[in-house]
Design a protein around this motif. Structure first.
Motif, PDB file in Angstrom:
ATOM      1  N   ILE A  72       6.731   3.715   0.077  1.00 26.39           N
ATOM      2  CA  ILE A  72       6.595   2.472  -0.822  1.00 26.39           C
ATOM      3  C   ILE A  72       6.101   1.168  -0.078  1.00 26.39           C
ATOM      4  O   ILE A  72       5.581   0.099  -0.448  1.00 26.39           O
ATOM      5  CB  ILE A  72       8.017   1.641  -1.200  1.00 26.39           C
ATOM      6  N   SER A  73       5.636   1.652   1.261  1.00 25.94           N
ATOM      7  CA  SER A  73       4.633   0.825   2.175  1.00 25.94           C
ATOM      8  C   SER A  73       4.048   1.590   3.100  1.00 25.94           C
ATOM      9  O   SER A  73       4.527   2.962   3.364  1.00 25.94           O
ATOM     10  CB  SER A  73       5.384  -0.178   2.847  1.00 25.94           C
ATOM     11  N   SER A  74       3.186   1.214   3.983  1.00 28.68           N
ATOM     12  CA  SER A  74       2.416   2.245   4.977  1.00 28.68           C
ATOM     13  C   SER A  74       3.408   2.868   5.756  1.00 28.68           C
ATOM     14  O   SER A  74       3.147   3.939   6.482  1.00 28.68           O
ATOM     15  CB  SER A  74       1.292   1.379   5.565  1.00 28.68           C
ATOM     16  N   ASP A  75       4.548   2.206   6.161  1.00 28.89           N
ATOM     17  CA  ASP A  75       5.443   2.667   7.222  1.00 28.89           C
ATOM     18  C   ASP A  75       6.874   2.752   6.836  1.00 28.89           C
ATOM     19  O   ASP A  75       7.682   2.966   7.418  1.00 28.89           O
ATOM     20  CB  ASP A  75       5.396   1.858   8.437  1.00 28.89           C
ATOM     21  N   CYS A  76       7.043   2.994   5.289  1.00 27.05           N
ATOM     22  CA  CYS A  76       8.443   3.118   4.702  1.00 27.05           C
ATOM     23  C   CYS A  76       8.374   4.486   4.014  1.00 27.05           C
ATOM     24  O   CYS A  76       8.212   4.359   2.503  1.00 27.05           O
ATOM     25  CB  CYS A  76       8.801   1.893   4.094  1.00 27.05           C
ATOM     26  N   ASN A  77       8.672   5.509   4.448  1.00 27.64           N
ATOM     27  CA  ASN A  77       8.746   6.813   3.725  1.00 27.64           C
ATOM     28  C   ASN A  77      10.398   6.976   3.272  1.00 27.64           C
ATOM     29  O   ASN A  77      11.050   7.409   3.949  1.00 27.64           O
ATOM     30  CB  ASN A  77       8.552   7.918   4.853  1.00 27.64           C
ATOM     31  N   VAL A  78      10.465   6.239   2.247  1.00 30.61           N
ATOM     32  CA  VAL A  78      11.986   6.218   1.661  1.00 30.61           C
ATOM     33  C   VAL A  78      12.419   7.539   0.990  1.00 30.61           C
ATOM     34  O   VAL A  78      13.473   7.745   0.763  1.00 30.61           O
ATOM     35  CB  VAL A  78      12.253   5.013   0.680  1.00 30.61           C
ATOM     36  N   ASN A  90       0.814  -1.286  -0.067  1.00 30.90           N
ATOM     37  CA  ASN A  90      -0.104   0.122   0.074  1.00 30.90           C
ATOM     38  C   ASN A  90       0.796   1.438   0.009  1.00 30.90           C
ATOM     39  O   ASN A  90       0.578   2.163   0.626  1.00 30.90           O
ATOM     40  CB  ASN A  90      -0.898  -0.183   1.185  1.00 30.90           C
ATOM     41  N   GLY A  91       1.816   1.297  -0.771  1.00 27.18           N
ATOM     42  CA  GLY A  91       2.785   2.422  -1.108  1.00 27.18           C
ATOM     43  C   GLY A  91       1.969   3.584  -1.580  1.00 27.18           C
ATOM     44  O   GLY A  91       2.230   4.680  -1.092  1.00 27.18           O
TER      45      GLY A  91
END
Length: 447
Positions: free
Chosen positions: A368-374, A241-242
């Protein structure tokens, strides 16, 4: 000068009901951005309903008595997390009246003021994405909101992988010579089904569902027209779910299926960058998130067997591939932001680096995911690709673990051993014959 109300209801027209059947008369005023109400017109303590929190309104007759009900569908933000993200909760307002005309007049005015910016949605629900809650999310979150906002929709529950892709592609899928069952597929499609009758395509699932939709559009002869006209929306029930996370982050909304449903119905469309990816053997794809390779693609795809664990699957896969610390040889080239590419894709000013790598990730969104702010610097539709890469000889297993942990803290781009490039285009040429390309988390041809 005080604004003039669009509508006013004198005290006694509407009333609220108490827990024990009591009636409380109210005076109400409707403005273009809010509703003010209180017990009497002279009462200085006015309550507010912000129309920015309202998605619809309805008027109906009560069967058991000769009265009418005005129902305002509101989802106000009850608190904030991380200092800015809105956390919404359902709080519908019920008013009663003896006047049918008053209830209908107020319902019509409020509905017109909060009318959605989309009208007719094609909705794909994947019942098996991630933790297999797609149908539940549709029934409990999105469907009620769409009905409250009086949105038209056509629902399709997907039955297999690429079901959404094939429906959107339609007969144009025949040009894909790799489809062995293309004749059966063409015959099975409803000839009267036309996605041009919709102005928004909605997915309930994970990023893989959005990827399917994009490939279906890409296979059409009118793909460019569809991309320019059609709005895309997603409600999360998968594990990655990015795209949803990126949109909600840009909208200052908390990550949840309810928030995503609210933004779909209530929000304004935002631009998003769609990247065109070509493989060496001539196949092409559209993507909206990222291209992962090296440890990123291994852990992304390698964790799919544990999708039932939700986001935990990524943490377990990360530990496993850090321990392996595999080497990935390649040539990486990118086109700087101040350079222009020719129509044929050629340019003499590509910057190139070769070596054995541990990390490689190209992204055009923040999450790129709900908890990955790259990619914290990313803005919706900014036309910029961010590349993250690291040479194998620059990081130990411990360094690599610390780097992954620093993503949650937002300090991962400050690591001196991790190279960060912002560019217009990128080429990746692996030296290994076997490997994995993960485009938006989906495996594509390794050529």
């Amino acid at each position: 000068m005080l604004p003039t109300p669009l509508l006013e209801a004198p005290s006694g027209i509407f009333f609220k009901r108490g827990k024990f059947g009591g009636k409380t008369p109210i005076f109400a005023s409707l403005f273009s951005d809010r509703i003010e109400f209180c017990r009497t017109k002279q009462n200085s303590e006015k309550s507010l309903i912000h129309l920015s929190d309202v998605i619809g309104c309805s008027a109906s007759a009560l069967k058991s008595e000769s009265k009418f009900q005005l129902k305002i569908f509101s989802y106000p933000s009850k608190s904030k997390t991380n200092g800015k993200m809105k956390v919404r909760a359902k709080k519908h307002i019920l008013w009663y009246t003896d006047s049918e005309s008053s209830s209908e007049e107020w319902a019509n005015h409020i509905s017109n003021l909060v009318k959605p910016k989309i009208e007719n949605c094609l909705v794909f629900v994947c019942p098996v994405s991630g933790t297999k809650k797609g149908t539940k999310v549709w029934e409990n979150e999105l469907k009620p909101m769409m009905e409250q906002a009086k949105l038209d929709f056509h629902l399709i529950i997907t039955e297999r992988k690429n079901h959404a892709r094939d429906i959107i592609a339609g007969k144009d899928r025949a040009k894909d010579s790799n489809e062995s069952d293309k004749e059966t597929l063409i015959q099975s499609l409803n000839e009267d089904f036309d996605i041009n009758t919709f102005d928004c395509i909605v997915t309930v699932g994970g990023d893989g569902m959005v990827f399917e939709v994009l490939q279906g559009i890409h296979a059409r002869n009118d793909s460019q027209i569809i991309l320019e006209r059609m709005k895309l929306a997603a409600v999360p029930s998968g594990t990655g779910n990015g795209l949803v996370s990126t949109i909600l982050n840009s909208s200052n909304e908390n990550y949840s299926a309810l928030s995503a449903s609210f933004v779909l119905v209530k929000g304004s469309p935002q631009p998003i960058d769609i990247v065109h990816t070509k493989t060496q053997n001539g196949l092409s794809y559209l993507s909206q998130l990222s291209m992962g390779w090296a440890i990123f693609s291994d852990l992304d795809v390698g964790s799919n067997d544990f999708s039932c664990l939700g986001p935990l699957r990524f943490e377990l896969a990360t530990i496993w591939f850090i321990l392996k610390r595999k080497s990935y040889g390649a040539r990486i080239s990118w086109l700087p932001l101040d350079q222009n590419m020719l129509d044929n894709g050629n340019c003499s000013n590509w910057v190139t680096v070769e070596g054995d790598f541990l990390l490689y990730l190209a992204t055009q969104v923040s999450h790129i995911s709900s908890d990955c702010n790259v990619n914290p610097a990313s803005e919706m539709g900014d036309g910029i690709i961010q590349i993250i890469y690291c040479q194998r000889n620059e990081m130990s297993r411990l360094d690599l673990l610390k780097w992954f942990l620093s993503i949650d803290e937002g300090t991962h781009l400050d690591n001196p051993y991790v190279h960060v490039v912002r560019c217009k285009a990128v080429k990746l040429q692996p030296f290994l014959q076997n490997g994995i390309f993960a485009l938006d988390g989906e495996i594509i041809e390794y050529q």
